[in-house]
Design a protein around this motif. Sequence first.
Motif, PDB file in Angstrom:
ATOM      1  N   ILE A  36       0.858  -1.178   0.000  1.00  0.00           N
ATOM      2  CA  ILE A  36       0.000   0.000   0.000  1.00  0.00           C
ATOM      3  C   ILE A  36       0.892   1.224   0.000  1.00  0.00           C
ATOM      4  CG2 ILE A  36      -2.116  -0.735   1.109  1.00  0.00           C
ATOM      5  CD1 ILE A  36      -0.506   0.351   3.717  1.00  0.00           C
ATOM      6  N   SER A  37       0.514   2.215  -0.724  1.00  0.00           N
ATOM      7  CA  SER A  37       1.291   3.441  -0.694  1.00  0.00           C
ATOM      8  C   SER A  37       0.538   4.504  -1.459  1.00  0.00           C
ATOM      9  CB  SER A  37       2.644   3.230  -1.338  1.00  0.00           C
ATOM     10  OG  SER A  37       2.450   3.147  -2.726  1.00  0.00           O
ATOM     11  N   THR A  38       1.029   5.697  -1.354  1.00  0.00           N
ATOM     12  CA  THR A  38       0.352   6.794  -2.017  1.00  0.00           C
ATOM     13  C   THR A  38       0.734   6.864  -3.496  1.00  0.00           C
ATOM     14  OG1 THR A  38       2.062   8.098  -0.961  1.00  0.00           O
ATOM     15  CG2 THR A  38      -0.147   8.264  -0.060  1.00  0.00           C
ATOM     16  N   SER A  39       1.969   6.462  -3.824  1.00  0.00           N
ATOM     17  CA  SER A  39       2.352   6.504  -5.235  1.00  0.00           C
ATOM     18  C   SER A  39       2.272   5.102  -5.840  1.00  0.00           C
ATOM     19  CB  SER A  39       3.766   7.046  -5.372  1.00  0.00           C
ATOM     20  OG  SER A  39       4.665   6.101  -4.834  1.00  0.00           O
ATOM     21  N   ASP A  40       2.184   5.045  -7.146  1.00  0.00           N
ATOM     22  CA  ASP A  40       1.918   3.798  -7.848  1.00  0.00           C
ATOM     23  C   ASP A  40       2.864   2.649  -7.539  1.00  0.00           C
ATOM     24  OD1 ASP A  40      -0.339   4.367  -9.024  1.00  0.00           O
ATOM     25  OD2 ASP A  40       0.419   4.496 -11.087  1.00  0.00           O
ATOM     26  N   PHE A  41       4.140   2.920  -7.551  1.00  0.00           N
ATOM     27  CA  PHE A  41       5.098   1.822  -7.479  1.00  0.00           C
ATOM     28  C   PHE A  41       5.786   1.688  -6.126  1.00  0.00           C
ATOM     29  CE2 PHE A  41       5.102   0.153 -11.622  1.00  0.00           C
ATOM     30  CZ  PHE A  41       4.783   1.189 -12.480  1.00  0.00           C
ATOM     31  N   MET A  42       5.338   2.491  -5.168  1.00  0.00           N
ATOM     32  CA  MET A  42       6.066   2.546  -3.904  1.00  0.00           C
ATOM     33  C   MET A  42       5.929   1.248  -3.124  1.00  0.00           C
ATOM     34  SD  MET A  42       7.928   4.767  -2.470  1.00  0.00           S
ATOM     35  CE  MET A  42       8.739   4.985  -0.901  1.00  0.00           C
ATOM     36  N   GLN A  43       6.974   0.483  -3.088  1.00  0.00           N
ATOM     37  CA  GLN A  43       6.981  -0.725  -2.281  1.00  0.00           C
ATOM     38  C   GLN A  43       8.275  -0.735  -1.499  1.00  0.00           C
ATOM     39  OE1 GLN A  43       6.369  -3.304  -5.638  1.00  0.00           O
ATOM     40  NE2 GLN A  43       4.617  -4.202  -4.625  1.00  0.00           N
ATOM     41  N   SER A  44       8.274  -1.389  -0.350  1.00  0.00           N
ATOM     42  CA  SER A  44       9.491  -1.306   0.447  1.00  0.00           C
ATOM     43  C   SER A  44       9.735  -2.557   1.277  1.00  0.00           C
ATOM     44  CB  SER A  44       9.421  -0.094   1.373  1.00  0.00           C
ATOM     45  OG  SER A  44       8.388  -0.281   2.313  1.00  0.00           O
ATOM     46  N   ILE A  45      11.005  -2.783   1.592  1.00  0.00           N
ATOM     47  CA  ILE A  45      11.378  -3.778   2.598  1.00  0.00           C
ATOM     48  C   ILE A  45      12.078  -3.016   3.707  1.00  0.00           C
ATOM     49  CG2 ILE A  45      12.730  -5.826   3.182  1.00  0.00           C
ATOM     50  CD1 ILE A  45      12.855  -6.624   0.349  1.00  0.00           C
ATOM     51  N   GLN A  46      11.687  -3.247   4.924  1.00  0.00           N
ATOM     52  CA  GLN A  46      12.390  -2.617   6.034  1.00  0.00           C
ATOM     53  C   GLN A  46      12.785  -3.681   7.046  1.00  0.00           C
ATOM     54  OE1 GLN A  46      10.736   0.841   7.736  1.00  0.00           O
ATOM     55  NE2 GLN A  46       9.697   1.481   5.866  1.00  0.00           N
ATOM     56  N   VAL A  47      13.921  -3.472   7.678  1.00  0.00           N
ATOM     57  CA  VAL A  47      14.329  -4.358   8.766  1.00  0.00           C
ATOM     58  C   VAL A  47      14.323  -3.510  10.030  1.00  0.00           C
ATOM     59  CG1 VAL A  47      16.112  -5.881   9.661  1.00  0.00           C
ATOM     60  CG2 VAL A  47      15.790  -5.645   7.198  1.00  0.00           C
ATOM     61  N   ARG A  48      13.560  -3.947  11.006  1.00  0.00           N
ATOM     62  CA  ARG A  48      13.427  -3.117  12.202  1.00  0.00           C
ATOM     63  C   ARG A  48      13.592  -3.966  13.463  1.00  0.00           C
ATOM     64  NH1 ARG A  48      10.595   1.830  10.307  1.00  0.00           N
ATOM     65  NH2 ARG A  48      10.126   2.239  12.473  1.00  0.00           N
ATOM     66  N   ARG A  49      14.206  -3.353  14.438  1.00  0.00           N
ATOM     67  CA  ARG A  49      14.220  -3.978  15.741  1.00  0.00           C
ATOM     68  C   ARG A  49      13.176  -3.251  16.580  1.00  0.00           C
ATOM     69  NH1 ARG A  49      17.129  -7.864  17.527  1.00  0.00           N
ATOM     70  NH2 ARG A  49      18.965  -8.002  16.230  1.00  0.00           N
ATOM     71  N   ILE A  50      12.356  -4.009  17.289  1.00  0.00           N
ATOM     72  CA  ILE A  50      11.261  -3.365  18.013  1.00  0.00           C
ATOM     73  C   ILE A  50      11.821  -2.500  19.145  1.00  0.00           C
ATOM     74  CG2 ILE A  50       9.161  -3.758  19.365  1.00  0.00           C
ATOM     75  CD1 ILE A  50       9.147  -4.600  16.349  1.00  0.00           C
ATOM     76  N   PRO A  51      11.436  -1.237  19.140  1.00  0.00           N
ATOM     77  CA  PRO A  51      11.973  -0.336  20.160  1.00  0.00           C
ATOM     78  C   PRO A  51      11.392  -0.666  21.545  1.00  0.00           C
ATOM     79  CG  PRO A  51      10.305   0.800  18.876  1.00  0.00           C
ATOM     80  CD  PRO A  51      10.509  -0.537  18.230  1.00  0.00           C
TER      81      PRO A  51
END
Length: 617
Positions: free
Chosen positions: A602-617
Motif C-alpha cells: 500500500i502506498s500513495t504513489s503507484d510503485f512505492m513498495q518497500s522492505i524494512q528491517v526493524r528492531r522493536i523499540p
Amino acid sequence: MAMAQGALQSCSVAFGVSGGNFAGLASSGARISSVSFRGGAPVLSSPLTTVRRENLRRREGGRGGSVKVQREVAVSSVTIEAALGVEKKGVADSKVNGVPSAKHGAVGEAQVPSMEVDAVTEAELKENGFRSTRRTKLVCTIGPATCAPEQLEALAMGGMNVARLNMCHGTRDWHKQVIRNVRSLNSEKGYSVAIMMDTEGSEIHMGDFNGAPSVKAEDGQEWIFTVRTLESLPERTTTVNYDGFAEDVRVGDELLVDGGMVRFEVIEKIGPDVKCKCTDPGLLLPRANLTMWREGRLVRDLNAMLPTISSKDWIDIDFGIAEGVDFIAVSFVKTSEVIKHLKSYINARAPNDSIGVFAKIESSDSLKNVEDIIRVSDGAMVARGDLGAQIPLEQVPSVQQGIVNLCRELNKPVIVASQLLESMIEYPTPTRAEVADVSEAVRQRADALMLSGESAMGLFPEKALSVLRTVSLRMEEWCRENKQHASDRLPELSSALNDRISESICSSAAQMANRLGADAIFVYTRRGYMASLLSRARPDCPIFAFTDTKSMRQRLNLQWGLIPFRLDFSGDMESNLRRTFALLKARGMMKKGDLIVAVSDISTSDFMQSIQVRRIP
Ligand SMILES: Nc1ncnc2c1ncn2[C@@H]1O[C@H](COP(=O)(O)OP(=O)(O)OP(=O)(O)O)[C@@H](O)[C@H]1O
Ligand SMILES: CC(=O)C(=O)O
Ligand SMILES: [K+]
Ligand SMILES: [Mg+2]
C-alpha cells in the motif's frame, strides 16, 4: 557515536544478506531510492543518496548502485532503522492506543477497533512467542456433533481457522443457524473463523435412512436400491438420487459405497428397483456416495452426464452469497469453465473478490484439467474421499503431492482433506498411520488440513482437532530444525513488471528473514496479494498480515503461515509501523528487541513498495 555505529551495523547486516536480491529487484526494473538511518534524534532524513550508493557499491562490488539507481522505472525503498529514538514514541503511543485485552480479546477489541486479531493467536503469541505459532491452517466440517455455540467455541479455541458447511447434508435453515453462531462467536468473543460452503455437486448418492445416523449392511444381505421417492423406507432399502440409475446399471456391476467402504453386486433389475447383494459389509451413512464399476473399471459416463453445479447447488450458492460466506468449494469440478462461470456470477452479486472459489479435485475428469482449473480458482482442495473412489487408491498419495506442489507454484492455497483421522470418529486416539498421514501433509507444506466426519459427527471432535494441531506444530518445527526446505525453488508467476516487483520483494523479504533469524515478517496489504506471495515463500518465521477489511482478514485465514490482523492503516509506512509496534507491545504480543522484516503493497504513489528491517523499540 555508539548510536551511529549501531545504525551502520544493522545497515551492513541487511545489505550483506540481501545484496543479491536487490540485484534481482533492480534487474526487474525496481530502483532503490532511499535508505534512511535513524539513530536517535535528530533523525537523518532520507534519501541519503551518497551513503546509499556507496553502500551498494561496497556490497555489490560496484556493480549495482550506480547503474540501478539511475533507472527510473519504479521505486522501491529500503529503510534500515536503528532501534534508538523510536522508543519514546512507542511508549507514548501505547498509552493512547494500548488497551489490555480481555480474556478472549473481546473487551479490548470493542474499545480498540484499530486492531483485531484472533483471540487464540493472541494468547499463543503472549505465552510462547512468535516462533511457536502454527503455520498449517485447520478446517473443521461442522455437523450435528459441533453445531451448538459452545461446541463451535471449543473448536475455535482449539485452533479451527475455517468452519466448513457441507451442503450435501442438513437443511438451509440448519446451515443458516451455524453461520449465525460462528459470526457471533467472532464478533462477541474475538475469533475470526472463516466460513466455507461446500456444494453438493452432482454425484450419485444414497438417500437418508429414516433419520438413522447409520445402517449396517451385512455380508451376503440383499438390498434394494430404488429411484422411487418413498415416504418411509422398508428395511434393507435405499433410494438413489440419479433418475437414470435403474436404466443404466447392469447385472454384474459392482456398486461402491464411499469409495469402497461397503460393496454390493447387482443381481437383478426390477423396474425402478435394483436388487443387490452385499459383498463387503460395513456401515452405510446417509447420502453416502455411490460409484459403479463394470469389469474392474469405473463407469464414468454416468457422472459425466450430470452438471457440476446442479439447480439445487445454484440455490445453495445464492444462499451462501446472501449469508456472506468467505469461501465456496465446488464439488466434482471437471473443467475451468465452470469455475470462471461461477466467479463471474459471484462477482456480479457480491462485493468484488469477497468470496474465494475453491476447486475440489475429486474426480478423474478434474485431474485431466487440473492445471487449468487451479489457475482460474482461488484455491484447491485435494478431496481424497471421492478421489480415492475414482482413481486407484495407490495413486492418491502421489496425486496429492502433485496438487500441493502445483498450487504452491501457482500461488493458490491448498487444503488436504478426508480421512486424516478417520478412526477418531469412534476412538479417542488416532492410529499411528493416521498421525503419519497428517505429518506427511504438513511436510508437503499444504496450507490447510481438514476434518470431515471426525468433527461433523464423530465422538471426539475436539480431540481430533487437537491431534491435527499438535502433529502440525511438531512437524513444522522438525522441518525448520532440519532445514527440510532450504532448497525449494519456485518459478516466477507473472511477466508484468509490477507483479514481478512484488514477487521479488516478497521472496527477498522471506530470504532476509530466514538469514537474519527474524522473529516475524510484517505485511501491510489490501488485496492480500503480497501476503499470499510471502506465504508462498514459506519462510521460517510467521507472517503478520495487516489488512483493513474483516472479509480479507478472514480470507487470509486459510493461507500457510499468515496471522491476519485487521488494522486501519494509511499510505505512510512509518506511521503504520509505529502504530503497529505500539499496539502489539501494549497487548503483549511482541517485545523490545524483536527483529521484524516489513513489506507493504500500500502506498500513495503507484510503485512505492518497500522492505524494512526493524528492531522493536
Ligand atoms: N450438516 C451435516 N448434518 C448432518 N451430518 C453431517 C453434516 N455434515 C457432515 N455430516 C456427516 O459427516 C460425514 C462426513 O462429512 P463429509 O463432509 O466428509 O461428507 P461426505 O458425505 O463424505 O461428502 P463430501 O464428499 O462432500 O465430503 C457425512 O457423511 C455425514 O454423515
Ligand atoms: C471432501 C470431499 O468432498 C471428499 O473427500 O470427497
Ligand atoms: K460436498
Ligand atoms: Mg467429495
